[in-house]
Design a protein around this motif. Sequence first.
Motif, PDB file in Angstrom:
ATOM      1  N   VAL A   6       0.855  -1.182   0.000  1.00  9.64           N
ATOM      2  CA  VAL A   6       0.000   0.000   0.000  1.00  9.64           C
ATOM      3  C   VAL A   6       0.896   1.239   0.000  1.00  9.64           C
ATOM      4  O   VAL A   6       1.905   1.280   0.717  1.00  9.64           O
ATOM      5  N   ARG A   7       0.540   2.234  -0.794  1.00  5.70           N
ATOM      6  CA  ARG A   7       1.294   3.490  -0.788  1.00  5.70           C
ATOM      7  C   ARG A   7       0.513   4.522   0.013  1.00  5.70           C
ATOM      8  O   ARG A   7      -0.657   4.782  -0.259  1.00  5.70           O
ATOM      9  N   VAL A   8       1.173   5.100   1.028  1.00 11.39           N
ATOM     10  CA  VAL A   8       0.507   6.033   1.932  1.00 11.39           C
ATOM     11  C   VAL A   8       1.241   7.371   1.941  1.00 11.39           C
ATOM     12  O   VAL A   8       2.455   7.432   1.684  1.00 11.39           O
ATOM     13  N   PRO A   9       0.533   8.456   2.252  1.00 14.58           N
ATOM     14  CA  PRO A   9       1.184   9.766   2.344  1.00 14.58           C
ATOM     15  C   PRO A   9       2.005   9.876   3.617  1.00 14.58           C
ATOM     16  O   PRO A   9       1.699   9.236   4.632  1.00 14.58           O
ATOM     17  N   CYS A  10       3.042  10.680   3.573  1.00 11.71           N
ATOM     18  CA  CYS A  10       3.856  10.924   4.756  1.00 11.71           C
ATOM     19  C   CYS A  10       4.570  12.263   4.614  1.00 11.71           C
ATOM     20  O   CYS A  10       4.647  12.827   3.518  1.00 11.71           O
ATOM     21  N   SER A  11       5.071  12.767   5.720  1.00  4.94           N
ATOM     22  CA  SER A  11       5.898  13.971   5.692  1.00  4.94           C
ATOM     23  C   SER A  11       7.353  13.545   5.762  1.00  4.94           C
ATOM     24  O   SER A  11       7.713  12.648   6.534  1.00  4.94           O
ATOM     25  N   VAL A  12       8.203  14.170   4.960  1.00  8.15           N
ATOM     26  CA  VAL A  12       9.595  13.736   4.825  1.00  8.15           C
ATOM     27  C   VAL A  12      10.545  14.850   5.264  1.00  8.15           C
ATOM     28  O   VAL A  12      10.397  16.004   4.842  1.00  8.15           O
ATOM     29  N   TRP A  13      11.491  14.486   6.117  1.00  7.74           N
ATOM     30  CA  TRP A  13      12.563  15.406   6.502  1.00  7.74           C
ATOM     31  C   TRP A  13      13.896  14.734   6.236  1.00  7.74           C
ATOM     32  O   TRP A  13      14.100  13.586   6.613  1.00  7.74           O
ATOM     33  N   ALA A  20      15.939  22.207   4.798  1.00  2.17           N
ATOM     34  CA  ALA A  20      15.768  21.510   6.078  1.00  2.17           C
ATOM     35  C   ALA A  20      14.352  21.680   6.625  1.00  2.17           C
ATOM     36  O   ALA A  20      14.153  21.919   7.807  1.00  2.17           O
ATOM     37  N   THR A  21      13.368  21.550   5.750  1.00  4.27           N
ATOM     38  CA  THR A  21      11.967  21.630   6.156  1.00  4.27           C
ATOM     39  C   THR A  21      11.250  20.370   5.730  1.00  4.27           C
ATOM     40  O   THR A  21      11.721  19.616   4.875  1.00  4.27           O
ATOM     41  N   MET A  22      10.101  20.159   6.320  1.00  3.13           N
ATOM     42  CA  MET A  22       9.291  19.003   5.973  1.00  3.13           C
ATOM     43  C   MET A  22       8.689  19.174   4.578  1.00  3.13           C
ATOM     44  O   MET A  22       8.252  20.264   4.216  1.00  3.13           O
ATOM     45  N   THR A  23       8.677  18.090   3.819  1.00  2.67           N
ATOM     46  CA  THR A  23       8.046  18.100   2.507  1.00  2.67           C
ATOM     47  C   THR A  23       7.058  16.952   2.430  1.00  2.67           C
ATOM     48  O   THR A  23       7.171  15.954   3.151  1.00  2.67           O
ATOM     49  N   ALA A  24       6.080  17.090   1.557  1.00  4.72           N
ATOM     50  CA  ALA A  24       5.084  16.044   1.384  1.00  4.72           C
ATOM     51  C   ALA A  24       5.660  14.912   0.549  1.00  4.72           C
ATOM     52  O   ALA A  24       6.391  15.143  -0.417  1.00  4.72           O
ATOM     53  N   GLY A  25       5.353  13.695   0.923  1.00  2.00           N
ATOM     54  CA  GLY A  25       5.842  12.550   0.174  1.00  2.00           C
ATOM     55  C   GLY A  25       4.919  11.357   0.326  1.00  2.00           C
ATOM     56  O   GLY A  25       3.844  11.458   0.920  1.00  2.00           O
ATOM     57  N   THR A  26       5.339  10.237  -0.204  1.00  4.13           N
ATOM     58  CA  THR A  26       4.601   8.988  -0.052  1.00  4.13           C
ATOM     59  C   THR A  26       5.587   7.866   0.245  1.00  4.13           C
ATOM     60  O   THR A  26       6.780   7.984  -0.032  1.00  4.13           O
ATOM     61  N   ARG A  27       5.071   6.800   0.806  1.00  4.17           N
ATOM     62  CA  ARG A  27       5.911   5.657   1.161  1.00  4.17           C
ATOM     63  C   ARG A  27       5.144   4.376   0.869  1.00  4.17           C
ATOM     64  O   ARG A  27       3.972   4.234   1.224  1.00  4.17           O
ATOM     65  N   ALA A  28       5.810   3.410   0.223  1.00  2.00           N
ATOM     66  CA  ALA A  28       5.234   2.077   0.021  1.00  2.00           C
ATOM     67  C   ALA A  28       5.471   1.259   1.281  1.00  2.00           C
ATOM     68  O   ALA A  28       6.611   1.148   1.750  1.00  2.00           O
ATOM     69  N   ILE A  29       4.406   0.722   1.833  1.00  2.00           N
ATOM     70  CA  ILE A  29       4.517  -0.083   3.047  1.00  2.00           C
ATOM     71  C   ILE A  29       3.795  -1.415   2.836  1.00  2.00           C
ATOM     72  O   ILE A  29       2.868  -1.508   2.032  1.00  2.00           O
ATOM     73  N   PRO A  30       4.216  -2.466   3.552  1.00  2.22           N
ATOM     74  CA  PRO A  30       3.562  -3.761   3.365  1.00  2.22           C
ATOM     75  C   PRO A  30       2.209  -3.813   4.049  1.00  2.22           C
ATOM     76  O   PRO A  30       2.023  -3.258   5.132  1.00  2.22           O
ATOM     77  N   GLU A  31       1.263  -4.469   3.411  1.00  2.00           N
ATOM     78  CA  GLU A  31      -0.038  -4.714   4.031  1.00  2.00           C
ATOM     79  C   GLU A  31       0.115  -5.819   5.071  1.00  2.00           C
ATOM     80  O   GLU A  31       0.972  -6.704   4.948  1.00  2.00           O
ATOM     81  N   GLU A  32      -0.671  -5.739   6.109  1.00  2.00           N
ATOM     82  CA  GLU A  32      -0.703  -6.765   7.153  1.00  2.00           C
ATOM     83  C   GLU A  32      -2.159  -7.012   7.507  1.00  2.00           C
ATOM     84  O   GLU A  32      -2.911  -6.071   7.762  1.00  2.00           O
TER      85      GLU A  32
END
Length: 278
Positions: A6-13, A20-32
Amino acid sequence: MMKPIVRVPCSVWRADSASATMTAGTRAIPEETAIAFTFNTASYAVMMATPQDLEDFAVGFALTEGIVPSLEAIDTVEVVEEEAGIELRVWLKAKDAAEFLGRRRKLAGPTGCGLCGVESLIEAMRPPPAVSQGRVFTPDEIMTAVSSLAAHQELNRETRAVHAAGFWEPARGLVAIREDVGRHNALDKLAGARARDGGGGGGAHGVIVLTSRVAIEMVQKSAMIGAPVVVAVSAPTALAVRMAEACGLTLAAVARKDGFEVFTHPHRIAGASKSDVA
C-alpha cells in the motif's frame, strides 16, 4: 484480494536538504492482515501476515506445524476474503481429517507466531525429527546462497519492511523465495511453495537462507522442511542453537559480505571443524 503493498502519504525530513523543512511525500509499506486457518471447518490459528502467496502459506503452515504428514493429506485449499481479514480453509482427506480433529486445538497467535497449536512446555521444546546427512557445501557456495536473495526480494525492495526465506541449490541457484512481514510466515510460505512445486523432499541438497534472526521455531520449521543447512543474516538465539544441535542441523548465521559464523554441526561446510564452534 487485497494487495500486499500500500502506498501512503507521509511527511519527509532529510538532514541534507537545503531548506531543512518538511516536505510532502509517499511511502510504500507492506499490508498486514489477519489470516485465519481452519482445517475441515475447525479453527486452528490466527496469524498476522502479508496477503500474498496464501495457498503456499496454508500448505507450508500445515506441514511445518505437523498438522499433516505430507502434501498428499491436503485435498483442497480455499482463500476466502472477509471483512475482518482472510480465511484459509484447508480441507484434509478423510483419514487425516479424523486424526486432526482428534487432537483439535483452538488458539490465536500474534504476528509471526511460530508456536501455534502448542499446549505444553514439553511440546514446545520437543526437537523435530533429525535432519538427513545431506551434502557438504563450500564457504563460497554459502556466500553465493546468501547474496542471491537480495535481487529477488521484490516486496522488500519497495517497502524495506519484510523478511524473506529462500531455498538455494548449487546446481540451480535460488529455487524459491517467499516474503512476509513475519519471518515465520515467510518460511512457511517457502515450505508450501517447495511442496506444491514437487520439491518437498529435496531439502537435503540445498540451503535455506533467512534474512531474519533465528529463534527456536525457525530451526524447528527448517528441520520439518528437511533442510540440513540453514544460513541467516542475523544471529541465532541460544535456544535455537541448542535445538539445532539436538536435531542435527547445521546452523550458520551473522552472514555478511565478508563471511559468516557456524554454530552447530560444522561438518557440512568445508573447512569448518568442531573446534571452531563455540
